[in-house]
Design a protein around this motif. Structure first.
Motif, mmCIF file in Angstrom:
data_model
loop_
_atom_site.group_PDB
_atom_site.id
_atom_site.type_symbol
_atom_site.label_atom_id
_atom_site.label_comp_id
_atom_site.label_asym_id
_atom_site.label_seq_id
_atom_site.Cartn_x
_atom_site.Cartn_y
_atom_site.Cartn_z
ATOM 1 N N CYS A 132 -19.620 -14.483 5.622
ATOM 2 C CA CYS A 132 -18.166 -14.318 5.537
ATOM 3 C C CYS A 132 -17.805 -12.854 5.728
ATOM 4 N N CYS A 133 -16.633 -12.634 6.281
ATOM 5 C CA CYS A 133 -16.130 -11.275 6.497
ATOM 6 C C CYS A 133 -14.671 -11.229 6.067
ATOM 7 N N TYR A 134 -14.390 -10.448 5.022
ATOM 8 C CA TYR A 134 -13.032 -10.274 4.517
ATOM 9 C C TYR A 134 -12.481 -8.953 5.051
ATOM 10 N N SER A 135 -11.241 -8.983 5.535
ATOM 11 C CA SER A 135 -10.578 -7.771 6.029
ATOM 12 C C SER A 135 -9.252 -7.632 5.295
ATOM 13 N N LEU A 136 -9.119 -6.557 4.507
ATOM 14 C CA LEU A 136 -7.934 -6.328 3.682
ATOM 15 C C LEU A 136 -7.218 -5.069 4.158
ATOM 16 N N GLU A 137 -5.937 -5.204 4.481
ATOM 17 C CA GLU A 137 -5.120 -4.064 4.904
ATOM 18 C C GLU A 137 -4.480 -3.441 3.658
ATOM 19 N N VAL A 138 -4.806 -2.179 3.381
ATOM 20 C CA VAL A 138 -4.268 -1.463 2.221
ATOM 21 C C VAL A 138 -3.268 -0.422 2.716
ATOM 22 N N HIS A 139 -2.014 -0.567 2.307
ATOM 23 C CA HIS A 139 -0.966 0.348 2.750
ATOM 24 C C HIS A 139 -0.795 1.480 1.736
ATOM 25 N N ALA A 140 -0.358 2.625 2.215
ATOM 26 C CA ALA A 140 -0.164 3.791 1.356
ATOM 27 C C ALA A 140 0.852 3.480 0.258
ATOM 28 N N GLY A 141 0.512 3.845 -0.971
ATOM 29 C CA GLY A 141 1.400 3.619 -2.102
ATOM 30 C C GLY A 141 1.340 2.236 -2.697
ATOM 31 N N ASP A 142 0.506 1.350 -2.154
ATOM 32 C CA ASP A 142 0.399 -0.025 -2.661
ATOM 33 C C ASP A 142 -0.715 -0.092 -3.703
ATOM 34 N N GLN A 143 -0.384 0.191 -4.944
ATOM 35 C CA GLN A 143 -1.385 0.225 -6.007
ATOM 36 C C GLN A 143 -1.894 -1.168 -6.355
#
Length: 490
Positions: A86-97
């Protein structure tokens, strides 16, 4: 008292027996005397087998040395290695704690990547952990900083480059920079929390894939050298005999029973019955392949059949005599359709639940009445019924979405999930009509009509649409050049 203390300290065999015990049993903590790697005195390792709800069984181990105070802990998976990686890809945006606080289960075989920084945490760098996105990054920062003083003395240029890199990594860890967090696990035992479950997570994508021979070997499976050569594009000619060649069995000599038996051996009788309801295979092909679970050589059986109102399909069934792993796949035949297709079914009665259904691995599933959406690739390609699809969705949600009933979950989210499960189950009781939608960019999915003429089935609708550039890119069609083949055919 000494006798009682001696009973509490058990050997490794007892721990292993506890690991394979029934998951519903009340498993106590186990203690094993083990060597401290710092002071070389004996410390104590405590084991606890627990089940993460809707995920899988894990073994928590914690070591403590009373002599030097050394302490550490790790997570190991007590269950089996999954059939696919499995391959998980998570987009983390600036300021998103909130995204940084998502819980992450990382197995000992998983690799973590941040493409924007060209940064990778190898599998051996961090053992199996139960942490958060921020926690994993902080742990990586601490590991890089721990030897910086020595690096400055030996190699100042490298130490300076690492200092600059640490500034970028720290900016990601505290939420000042946007980045992509990729968790790639060949064993399929890692997980990233989805706070929107069971709905689709706009920031998280999941892909499942077949392991390569190198990945099989890294997980401890035996891989023959010939398999590695074939994976690299080489052809091994040693030890080839007639039994390993592709062979066909004519329909006239063995009849339809051969294909029926091949599929029945590789999956449930319901799947075989659904396939042969339309037509029997004219020829069953058998060829050597590799087991996806244990990497041992096995046989795959294949035949081509035509489904009315649909298209030509290829049915493949694999059975491994070594480990007992069985799988069946349905592959589309013929050319790639020019348009995608959306199939909508209004489910009103028991006959609708019994409709035959083919969901390809490129199809997404939607149930608007529940705000439920499964992206393409989820559940893979399956041959089932409408009722069987809903059952598989329920089982998949329970297995994949961990932390759903964890201690850290607030009561509102817990009640929301319980309410969704109740509503999902009620779909099969037909208390009220509901709609099932299959959206397949390659038009390889199918729901059987209940009338002789598909036009007379007013509960079933088909809608074709032009694929977007993004869909073609994901399917690899934008880079496909068939001009040479077209010229040759012409």
């Amino acid at each position: 008292m000494a006798a009682k203390d001696a009973e509490k300290v058990l050997d490794v065999q007892s721990v292993v027996e506890a690991v394979v015990a029934d998951e519903d049993a009340d498993v106590p903590r186990y203690e094993v005397e083990s060597l401290c790697m710092r002071c070389h005195e004996n410390g104590t390792t405590r084991f606890l087998l627990t089940l993460i709800p809707n995920f899988r069984k894990i073994l928590l181990s914690a070591f403590e040395c009373p002599h030097c105070g050394e302490r550490n802990n790790e997570v190991q998976f007590a269950g089996e290695i999954q059939p696919r990686g499995c391959c998980y890809s998570l987009e983390v945006h600036a300021g998103d704690q909130k995204t940084l606080n998502r819980q992450v289960v990382k197995s000992e075989s998983a690799i973590i990547k941040i493409p924007e920084l060209d940064f990778e945490i190898p599998a051996e760098a961090q053992r199996g952990t139960l942490s958060t996105v921020e926690g994993i990054l902080v742990r990586a920062i601490d590991g890089l900083e721990s030897l910086q003083e020595e690096r400055r003395k030996v190699d100042p240029q490298t130490a300076e480059a690492i200092d600059k890199f640490l500034l970028k990594l720290k900016a990601c860890a505290i939420g000042d920079s946007s980045f992509s967090f990729i968790l790639d696990d060949p064993a399929g035992n890692s997980f990233i929390e989805n706070p929107f479950a069971p709905s689709k997570d706009p920031s998280l994508s999941i892909k499942f894939y077949e392991r390569s021979p190198e990945q099989q070997a890294s997980l401890g499976y035996y891989v023959e050298s010939s398999q590695s050569e074939e994976a690299e594009g080489g052809v091994s000619t040693s030890g080839v005999d007639a039994s390993n060649q592709v062979r066909g069995e004519a329909h006239g000599s063995v009849g339809a029973a051969a294909g029926h038996r091949a599929i029945a051996q590789s999956n449930s009788a319901e799947i075989a019955e659904a396939l042969f309801r339309y037509t029997a295979p004219e020829e069953v092909m058998t060829f050597p392949s590799t087991c996806g679970a244990c990497a041992v050589g096995c046989e795959t059986r294949m035949f081509v059949t035509k489904i009315p109102y649909f298209q030509e399909v290829i049915v493949m069934a694999t059975t491994c005599d070594a480990c007992g792993y069985r799988s069946s796949e349905l592959k589309p035949g013929g050319r790639i359709p020019e348009k995608g297709k959306i199939i909508s079914l209004c489910v009103k009665n028991v006959k609708d639940l019994s409709r035959d259904l083919i969901k390809s691995d490129t199809a997404s599933v939607k149930v608007p009445d529940l705000d439920l959406e499964l992206t393409s690739g989820t559940l893979g390609g399956i041959v089932t019924t409408v009722e069987g699809l809903i059952t598989k969705i329920s089982e998949s949600l329970e297995r994949v979405h961990g932390f759903t009933f964890g201690d850290s979950l607030d009561e509102n989210k817990r009640n929301k999930w319980l309410d969704f499960k109740t509503r999902l189950t009620k779909l099969l009781s037909l208390e009220q009509p509901w709609t099932l939608i299959l959206d397949d960019a390659l038009a390889n999915s199918f729901i059987a009509p209940v009338t002789d003429d598909i036009k007379d089935d007013h509960q079933l609708t088909y809608e074709e649409y032009e694929r977007s550039w993004e869909q073609n890119e994901e399917l690899g069609l934008n880079d496909m050049d068939t001009s040479s083949a077209d010229a040759a055919y012409t």
